[in-house]
Design a protein around this motif. Structure first.
Motif, short mmCIF file in Angstrom:
data_model
loop_
_atom_site.label_atom_id
_atom_site.label_comp_id
_atom_site.label_asym_id
_atom_site.label_seq_id
_atom_site.Cartn_x
_atom_site.Cartn_y
_atom_site.Cartn_z
N MET A 1 -13.54 76.46 -11.20
CA MET A 1 -13.81 77.56 -12.11
C MET A 1 -13.25 78.85 -11.52
O MET A 1 -13.46 79.15 -10.36
CB MET A 1 -15.33 77.68 -12.32
CG MET A 1 -15.73 78.83 -13.19
SD MET A 1 -17.53 78.81 -13.40
CE MET A 1 -17.74 80.38 -14.17
N THR A 2 -12.56 79.60 -12.30
CA THR A 2 -12.03 80.88 -11.88
C THR A 2 -13.10 81.93 -12.10
O THR A 2 -13.65 82.06 -13.20
CB THR A 2 -10.78 81.26 -12.70
OG1 THR A 2 -9.82 80.24 -12.53
CG2 THR A 2 -10.22 82.58 -12.26
N HIS A 3 -13.40 82.66 -11.05
CA HIS A 3 -14.42 83.69 -11.17
C HIS A 3 -13.78 85.02 -11.54
O HIS A 3 -12.73 85.39 -11.03
CB HIS A 3 -15.20 83.81 -9.86
CG HIS A 3 -15.99 82.58 -9.57
ND1 HIS A 3 -17.17 82.29 -10.19
CD2 HIS A 3 -15.74 81.53 -8.76
CE1 HIS A 3 -17.62 81.13 -9.76
NE2 HIS A 3 -16.77 80.65 -8.89
N THR A 4 -14.44 85.72 -12.43
CA THR A 4 -13.93 86.99 -12.93
C THR A 4 -14.57 88.18 -12.24
O THR A 4 -14.12 89.29 -12.42
CB THR A 4 -14.16 87.11 -14.44
OG1 THR A 4 -15.56 86.94 -14.71
CG2 THR A 4 -13.38 86.06 -15.21
N VAL A 5 -15.62 87.93 -11.44
CA VAL A 5 -16.36 89.02 -10.81
C VAL A 5 -16.46 88.76 -9.31
O VAL A 5 -16.96 87.72 -8.88
CB VAL A 5 -17.78 89.15 -11.40
CG1 VAL A 5 -18.55 90.26 -10.70
CG2 VAL A 5 -17.73 89.40 -12.89
N ASP A 6 -15.98 89.70 -8.53
CA ASP A 6 -16.13 89.64 -7.07
C ASP A 6 -17.47 90.28 -6.73
O ASP A 6 -17.68 91.46 -7.05
CB ASP A 6 -14.99 90.40 -6.42
CG ASP A 6 -15.07 90.46 -4.91
OD1 ASP A 6 -16.05 89.94 -4.33
OD2 ASP A 6 -14.15 91.03 -4.30
N PRO A 7 -18.40 89.53 -6.10
CA PRO A 7 -19.70 90.13 -5.77
C PRO A 7 -19.59 91.42 -4.97
O PRO A 7 -20.48 92.28 -5.06
CB PRO A 7 -20.40 89.04 -4.96
CG PRO A 7 -19.78 87.77 -5.42
CD PRO A 7 -18.33 88.13 -5.72
N ALA A 8 -18.52 91.60 -4.23
CA ALA A 8 -18.34 92.83 -3.45
C ALA A 8 -18.17 94.06 -4.33
O ALA A 8 -18.33 95.18 -3.87
CB ALA A 8 -17.14 92.69 -2.51
N THR A 9 -17.85 93.85 -5.61
CA THR A 9 -17.67 94.98 -6.52
C THR A 9 -18.96 95.37 -7.23
O THR A 9 -18.99 96.36 -7.96
CB THR A 9 -16.60 94.67 -7.59
OG1 THR A 9 -17.06 93.60 -8.42
CG2 THR A 9 -15.27 94.31 -6.95
N GLN B 1 -18.42 85.17 -22.45
CA GLN B 1 -19.54 84.44 -21.86
C GLN B 1 -19.33 84.12 -20.39
O GLN B 1 -20.25 84.21 -19.58
CB GLN B 1 -19.80 83.17 -22.65
CG GLN B 1 -21.00 82.39 -22.16
CD GLN B 1 -21.39 81.25 -23.08
OE1 GLN B 1 -21.04 81.26 -24.25
NE2 GLN B 1 -22.10 80.30 -22.55
N LEU B 2 -18.12 83.72 -20.02
CA LEU B 2 -17.84 83.40 -18.61
C LEU B 2 -17.96 84.64 -17.73
O LEU B 2 -18.44 84.55 -16.59
CB LEU B 2 -16.47 82.76 -18.47
CG LEU B 2 -16.31 81.41 -19.15
CD1 LEU B 2 -14.88 80.91 -19.02
CD2 LEU B 2 -17.30 80.39 -18.61
N TYR B 3 -17.54 85.77 -18.25
CA TYR B 3 -17.70 87.04 -17.53
C TYR B 3 -19.19 87.33 -17.32
O TYR B 3 -19.62 87.70 -16.23
CB TYR B 3 -17.02 88.18 -18.29
CG TYR B 3 -17.24 89.55 -17.72
CD1 TYR B 3 -16.81 89.88 -16.44
CD2 TYR B 3 -17.88 90.54 -18.46
CE1 TYR B 3 -17.01 91.16 -15.92
CE2 TYR B 3 -18.08 91.81 -17.95
CZ TYR B 3 -17.64 92.11 -16.67
OH TYR B 3 -17.84 93.37 -16.17
N GLY B 4 -19.99 87.14 -18.36
CA GLY B 4 -21.42 87.36 -18.26
C GLY B 4 -22.08 86.45 -17.24
O GLY B 4 -22.93 86.88 -16.45
N GLU B 5 -21.68 85.20 -17.23
CA GLU B 5 -22.23 84.26 -16.24
C GLU B 5 -21.85 84.70 -14.83
O GLU B 5 -22.69 84.72 -13.93
CB GLU B 5 -21.71 82.85 -16.51
CG GLU B 5 -22.25 81.83 -15.53
CD GLU B 5 -21.73 80.43 -15.78
OE1 GLU B 5 -22.22 79.51 -15.10
OE2 GLU B 5 -20.84 80.24 -16.64
N ASP B 6 -20.60 85.06 -14.63
CA ASP B 6 -20.15 85.52 -13.32
C ASP B 6 -20.86 86.80 -12.89
O ASP B 6 -21.19 86.97 -11.72
CB ASP B 6 -18.64 85.74 -13.30
CG ASP B 6 -17.86 84.46 -13.11
OD1 ASP B 6 -18.48 83.41 -12.88
OD2 ASP B 6 -16.62 84.52 -13.18
N LEU B 7 -21.09 87.71 -13.82
CA LEU B 7 -21.84 88.93 -13.52
C LEU B 7 -23.23 88.59 -13.00
O LEU B 7 -23.69 89.16 -12.01
CB LEU B 7 -22.00 89.80 -14.77
CG LEU B 7 -20.95 90.82 -15.09
CD1 LEU B 7 -21.28 91.47 -16.43
CD2 LEU B 7 -20.81 91.85 -14.01
#
Length: 72
Positions: free
Chosen positions: A1-9, A48-54
């Motif tokens: 799965m490609t993640h759209t959100v880096d937790p560091a951000t 939706q994938l952005y929301g899940e990653d967030l």
């Protein structure tokens, strides 16, 4: 799965806001994505994938397990 959100951000303040949307106000991933896009100017909209990653990133920032209550 490609993640759209880096937790560091994700700042602790952002993580608390995302947790409130998802856990307290019971936003879906799609609704959390839209709320974040509206507040912080993301181009992802209600993806939706952005929301899940967030939510996963926010849980990690807060030291919580995104697969356990109250996240899911």
């Amino acid at each position: 799965m490609t993640h759209t959100v880096d937790p560091a951000t994700i700042t602790p303040e952002m993580a608390v806001q995302i947790r409130m949307w998802r856990c307290d106000e019971e936003y879906s991933w799609r609704a959390a994505a839209q709320a974040a896009s509206d507040l912080w100017g993301s181009e992802w909209g209600s993806n939706q994938l952005y929301g899940e990653d967030l939510c996963v990133a926010a849980a990690k920032v807060l030291g919580e397990n995104p697969c356990r209550e109250p996240w899911n």
